[in-house]
Write a protein that holds these residues in place. Structure first.
Motif, short mmCIF file in Angstrom:
data_model
loop_
_atom_site.label_atom_id
_atom_site.label_comp_id
_atom_site.label_asym_id
_atom_site.label_seq_id
_atom_site.Cartn_x
_atom_site.Cartn_y
_atom_site.Cartn_z
N THR A 107 -1.58 -12.22 -28.83
CA THR A 107 -2.32 -11.32 -29.71
C THR A 107 -3.13 -12.07 -30.75
O THR A 107 -4.21 -11.65 -31.11
CB THR A 107 -1.38 -10.36 -30.44
OG1 THR A 107 -0.34 -11.12 -31.05
CG2 THR A 107 -0.78 -9.34 -29.50
N CYS A 133 -0.38 -1.27 -23.81
CA CYS A 133 -1.79 -1.40 -24.16
C CYS A 133 -2.62 -1.52 -22.89
O CYS A 133 -2.32 -2.31 -22.00
CB CYS A 133 -2.01 -2.64 -25.03
SG CYS A 133 -3.74 -2.96 -25.41
N THR A 134 -3.68 -0.69 -22.81
CA THR A 134 -4.53 -0.72 -21.62
C THR A 134 -5.79 -1.54 -21.85
O THR A 134 -6.65 -1.64 -20.98
CB THR A 134 -4.96 0.71 -21.24
OG1 THR A 134 -5.72 1.25 -22.32
CG2 THR A 134 -3.76 1.59 -20.96
N GLY A 135 -5.91 -2.09 -23.07
CA GLY A 135 -7.11 -2.86 -23.38
C GLY A 135 -8.36 -1.99 -23.53
O GLY A 135 -9.46 -2.43 -23.24
N LYS A 194 -6.68 -6.33 -21.25
CA LYS A 194 -5.64 -6.97 -22.07
C LYS A 194 -5.79 -6.60 -23.54
O LYS A 194 -6.90 -6.26 -23.99
CB LYS A 194 -5.73 -8.49 -21.90
CG LYS A 194 -5.09 -9.00 -20.63
CD LYS A 194 -4.74 -10.46 -20.80
CE LYS A 194 -3.64 -10.87 -19.85
NZ LYS A 194 -3.22 -12.26 -20.10
N PRO A 195 -4.72 -6.69 -24.32
CA PRO A 195 -4.82 -6.34 -25.75
C PRO A 195 -5.84 -7.21 -26.48
O PRO A 195 -6.03 -8.37 -26.12
CB PRO A 195 -3.41 -6.63 -26.29
CG PRO A 195 -2.52 -6.67 -25.11
CD PRO A 195 -3.36 -7.10 -23.95
N TYR A 211 -3.89 -17.48 -28.46
CA TYR A 211 -4.95 -17.63 -27.46
C TYR A 211 -5.29 -19.10 -27.27
O TYR A 211 -5.39 -19.61 -26.15
CB TYR A 211 -6.20 -16.84 -27.88
CG TYR A 211 -7.29 -16.84 -26.82
CD1 TYR A 211 -7.37 -15.82 -25.89
CD2 TYR A 211 -8.23 -17.88 -26.75
CE1 TYR A 211 -8.34 -15.82 -24.91
CE2 TYR A 211 -9.20 -17.89 -25.77
CZ TYR A 211 -9.27 -16.86 -24.86
OH TYR A 211 -10.24 -16.86 -23.89
N ASN A 228 -10.41 -8.72 -25.96
CA ASN A 228 -9.91 -9.85 -25.18
C ASN A 228 -10.92 -10.18 -24.08
O ASN A 228 -11.45 -9.27 -23.44
CB ASN A 228 -8.57 -9.47 -24.54
CG ASN A 228 -7.81 -10.68 -24.07
OD1 ASN A 228 -8.32 -11.47 -23.28
ND2 ASN A 228 -6.60 -10.84 -24.58
N GLU A 283 -10.39 -11.15 -21.31
CA GLU A 283 -9.88 -10.63 -20.04
C GLU A 283 -9.74 -9.12 -20.13
O GLU A 283 -8.97 -8.60 -20.96
CB GLU A 283 -8.52 -11.27 -19.74
CG GLU A 283 -8.17 -11.22 -18.27
CD GLU A 283 -6.86 -11.97 -18.00
OE1 GLU A 283 -6.07 -11.48 -17.19
OE2 GLU A 283 -6.65 -13.04 -18.60
N GLU A 284 -10.49 -8.42 -19.32
CA GLU A 284 -10.50 -6.96 -19.38
C GLU A 284 -9.11 -6.36 -19.16
O GLU A 284 -8.34 -6.87 -18.35
CB GLU A 284 -11.46 -6.42 -18.33
CG GLU A 284 -12.31 -5.27 -18.85
CD GLU A 284 -13.44 -4.93 -17.91
OE1 GLU A 284 -13.29 -3.97 -17.16
OE2 GLU A 284 -14.47 -5.66 -17.94
N PRO A 343 1.85 -5.42 -24.47
CA PRO A 343 0.95 -5.45 -23.30
C PRO A 343 1.39 -4.48 -22.19
O PRO A 343 0.59 -4.12 -21.33
CB PRO A 343 1.00 -6.90 -22.82
CG PRO A 343 2.15 -7.54 -23.51
CD PRO A 343 2.52 -6.71 -24.69
N ASP A 344 2.66 -4.04 -22.24
CA ASP A 344 3.11 -3.07 -21.23
C ASP A 344 2.49 -1.69 -21.44
O ASP A 344 2.35 -0.91 -20.50
CB ASP A 344 4.64 -2.93 -21.26
CG ASP A 344 5.32 -4.19 -20.76
OD1 ASP A 344 4.62 -4.99 -20.07
OD2 ASP A 344 6.50 -4.40 -21.07
#
Lengths: 98, 648
Positions: free
Chosen positions: B2, A26-28, A49-50, B7, A44, A46-47, A23-24
């Motif tokens: 992931t 990945c910009t999603g 997020k991976p 989730y 995801n 949530e915008e 997640p550090d």
């Protein structure tokens, strides 16, 4: 140790985690969601997020998600235990494995 | 987080379906040329039709950018005898290739005449086909003038088996090599093809699965005037109206495999290869051939190690194979030394096995990269292995883990991973649609390209035949006026498509798949006979009448998988019915009948055909080489061929 509620869950599919997202990095951007030929992922909710790995057992390990990812370090391919190749150093004989 | 389970744990509820849900809602699309299947053949068909000024719609079950077997990459442009370094005549080479039993002389002739032009067009679009950065100067087979990299494959003759002259002095010298196969950077191809489709204004329908062909007045065997599809993310129903339709989906890859989870490790066939196009065409009345063919799947079964993490069964492409003590194995490596042979001569494998038992060869075996010149290591690792389809990510993983071709030998699993079972068979590369010299099927308005045709070949074959089908479909479509879709035909398809989402419980697609695979393993695999076929058909029909009405799918994705398995069910029935018609055994068809043990008797040297007429199976046959004189036929049908694209 605090007592946590134990839920009744079915077994996870095997394999369950064909890739690991960082997640550090990945910009999603969801490019992996788009290139994946079989919809292993969904975006995801949530915008930024991976993506969520929804259909891991359908993955055919084509690797395009990792190869086409524009953010270096965001996706690491996570080969299932039975598919991790070996090698041997020709001089020292030391064995390596992915 | 992931995974889905992560989730769930964190959010306390599963994620909502992320796309709008539009089950049963309709959208109509009017086009001139409809292409179903956006892999290599489909993209080329769409591009070639759009370049001729037609409106084109391209329907793809995944995303066109990487979909299909050639989507992730391709390292060999095979059979390009028209390239300037070739030492063979394209027509002669085509005849040589088509002399293999039950091959497709039409497709091969097109490939041999046009796939070098196709390759040059690939370069125009941005695909990398030469060593422009001089990365591999000094590699054997590299031509310094054109910067083409000739592959060691097919050094003298076309064969995966060793040339009988192998080992003789001066065997396969550079000056006599045929130079028909070119190494390419195929991972650059598919994104370039999609980009060109967009530039030309092709309407791309990604994540849409073709579900049925529409015929004039809804009659089986009549002219094809469109198709239906459904959006695999939203469930929306699409109705396409077209003047000509090109089918370019794949064969059915997993009919005999029970476990879809392990099947996922296969790098040759994704789960999505389910024969949708073949089944659609069959239902519409199109004629198929070679549907009884099939052999044991020796690679990419999903039960074996993924190919290029080291299966000697596919060879190391030019890397010597050695035992644990560094002793060279007599196993071909698809290199210059064995003229591209990939499969050992009879007896060699057994000798190695005996050697293992006697202590002559120590396990495990390795691909000895460090013994090769550095530049050859790089060309093999980065280009031949790195560009070959799903292998790019394998190379990436190994590099990141510290593997180094300068020092390390890659392990081979050929002799330690177990052998393929006779029940693990494949149907993806044998049977398919019968086509004529325009790549038109037996139905007016319907064309086929790539793996959709009977006896298909490889990536460049798919590209060249797709490109060809595009222009032939355009020539046909120019003379076609308006047509009216039959509403009752659309309703019939719609009811079939959405039945599983109208139920909320019952049987899911994976169980259906396993059930079909089991029937095929029992009754239509290694041993075949009329009585086994009858039991197989009864078992499949039982699944159809008892289990199919219980199928359910909770979301559009699961509906897609369910429909794929319904395609596979129909495909399995076609295989059994076609198999019943061939009353002889055949080696090249991988077909062993216990009740007709004669192998390849001359009177059965013919193509068997199968189609539906008024929903009844009709069997026919065609002589070998029914396509006639390949050179003459090609020239008669292509007087207007203009060669490499010169448009803007």
């Amino acid at each position: 140790m605090a007592k946590k509620e134990l839920f009744a869950l079915p077994n996870v599919q095997t394999p369950n985690r064909p890739v690991v997202f960082d997640p550090d990095y990945c910009t999603g951007c969801n490019i992996c969601v788009e290139v994946c030929p079989i919809d292993v992922y969904i975006p995801n909710p949530e915008e930024g997020k991976p993506p969520i790995i929804l259909h891991p057992e359908e993955c055919w390990y084509c690797g395009t998600c990792a190869v086409d990812c524009p953010c270096p370090g965001a996706i690491k391919f996570n080969w299932p235990l039975q598919a991790r190749g070996y090698w041997k150093n020709r001089e020292t004989g030391k064995i390596g494995q992915i | 987080m992931t995974t889905w389970h992560d989730y769930l744990k964190e959010e306390g509820r599963p994620p909502s379906w992320p796309y709008p849900v539009r089950f049963e809602q309709e959208r109509e699309v009017d086009t001139d040329i409809l292409v179903i299947g956006g892999g290599i053949a489909g993209c080329w068909a769409a591009i070639s039709a759009a370049r001729l000024g037609m409106r084109v719609a391209l329907v793809e079950k995944s995303d066109t950018v990487r979909s299909g077997s050639g989507g992730p990459g391709c390292d060999h442009w095979c059979n390009a005898p028209a390239n300037p370094l070739s030492r063979v005549d394209p027509d002669g080479w085509a005849r040589h290739m088509a002399s293999r039993p039950y091959s497709n002389g039409i497709g091969i002739q097109i490939q041999c005449r046009e796939d070098f032009d196709t390759l040059l067009e690939m370069e125009q679009m941005g695909g990398k086909i030469r060593d422009t950065e001089d990365e591999y100067v000094g590699v054997e087979g590299r031509d310094d003038k054109t910067k083409f990299m000739i592959s060691p494959r097919y050094g003298t003759i076309h064969s995966y088996f060793p040339d009988p002259r192998m080992g003789e002095p001066n065997f396969n010298p550079p000056e006599t090599r045929n130079n028909v196969v070119i190494r390419v950077w195929g991972s650059t191809f598919k994104p370039a093809l999609k980009k060109e489709c967009k530039r030309l204004g092709v309407q791309i329908f990604d994540r849409v699965m073709g579900t049925g062909l529409l015929t004039e007045n809804g009659i089986q065997g009549a002219r094809v005037i469109g198709a239906t599809g459904f959006d695999t993310r939203t469930g929306e129903f699409l109705i396409f109206k077209s003047k000509a339709t090109i089918l370019s989906t794949a064969g059915a890859g997993s009919i005999w495999f029970m476990s879809m989870e392990l099947g996922g490790y296969s790098n040759m066939h994704s789960r999505a290869i389910s024969g949708d196009g073949t089944v659609m065409a069959f239902r519409a009345g199109a004629e198929l051939t070679k549907m009884e063919a099939g052999g044991v799947v020796r690679i990419a079964t999903g039960y074996k190690h993924k190919w290029y993490t080291g299966g000697g069964d596919a060879s190391y492409e030019n890397v010597p194979l050695v035992d644990a003590n560094g002793k060279r194995l007599p196993y071909p490596i698809q290199g210059w030394v064995d003229a591209g042979a990939m499969v050992p001569a009879p007896g060699v494998e057994e000798k190695i096995r005996e050697g293992i038992l006697k202590g002559e060869y120590a396990l495990p075996f390795y691909a000895d990269f460090p013994s090769m010149p550095k530049v050859e290591q790089d060309a093999t690792w980065k280009l031949m292995l790195g560009e070959e389809a799903t292998t790019k990510v394998i190379i990436k993983t190994f590099n990141e883990a510290g593997f180094n071709t300068r020092k390390d030998m890659l392990q081979s699993y050929k002799f330690i991973e177990g052998q393929s079972l006779p029940q693990w068979r494949e149907a993806g590369y044998g049977g398919g649609l019968l086509v004529d010299w325009n790549l038109k099927t037996s139905l007016d308005g319907l064309y086929a390209a790539g793996t959709q045709m009977f006896a298909p070949e490889d990536h460049s074959y798919a590209a060249a035949t797709g490109r060809y089908a595009g222009r032939k479909a355009v020539a046909y479509a120019r003379g076609i006026g308006e047509s009216k879709l039959a509403r009752d035909q659309i309703e019939t398809i719609k009811n079939r498509v959405y039945a599983p989402v109208r139920r909320s419980g019952g049987i899911e697609w994976k169980e259906l798949h396993a059930g079909i695979a089991r029937v095929m393993q029992y009754y239509a695999s290694e041993f075949r006979s009329e009585s086994l076929f009858k039991m197989g058909m009864d078992a499949l029909e039982k699944i159809e009448t008892e289990s199919v009405p219980m199928l359910y799918a909770l979301d559009p994705h699961k509906l897609m998988r369910t429909l794929e398995d319904l395609s596979i069910l129909e495909y399995a029935k076609i295989i059994i019915q076609a198999s019943r018609a061939r009353k002889a055994s055949s080696l090249p068809l991988g077909f062993q009948r216990l009740d007709y043990p004669d192998v390849d008797p001359p009177e059965w040297n013919k193509f068997m055909t199968i189609k539906l007429e008024n929903d009844k199976v009709k069997i026919g046959d065609l002589p070998p080489e029914f396509w006639g004189d390949m050179k003459q036929q090609y020239e008669t049908h292509n007087r207007d061929y203009e060669g490499v694209y010169r448009g803007k």
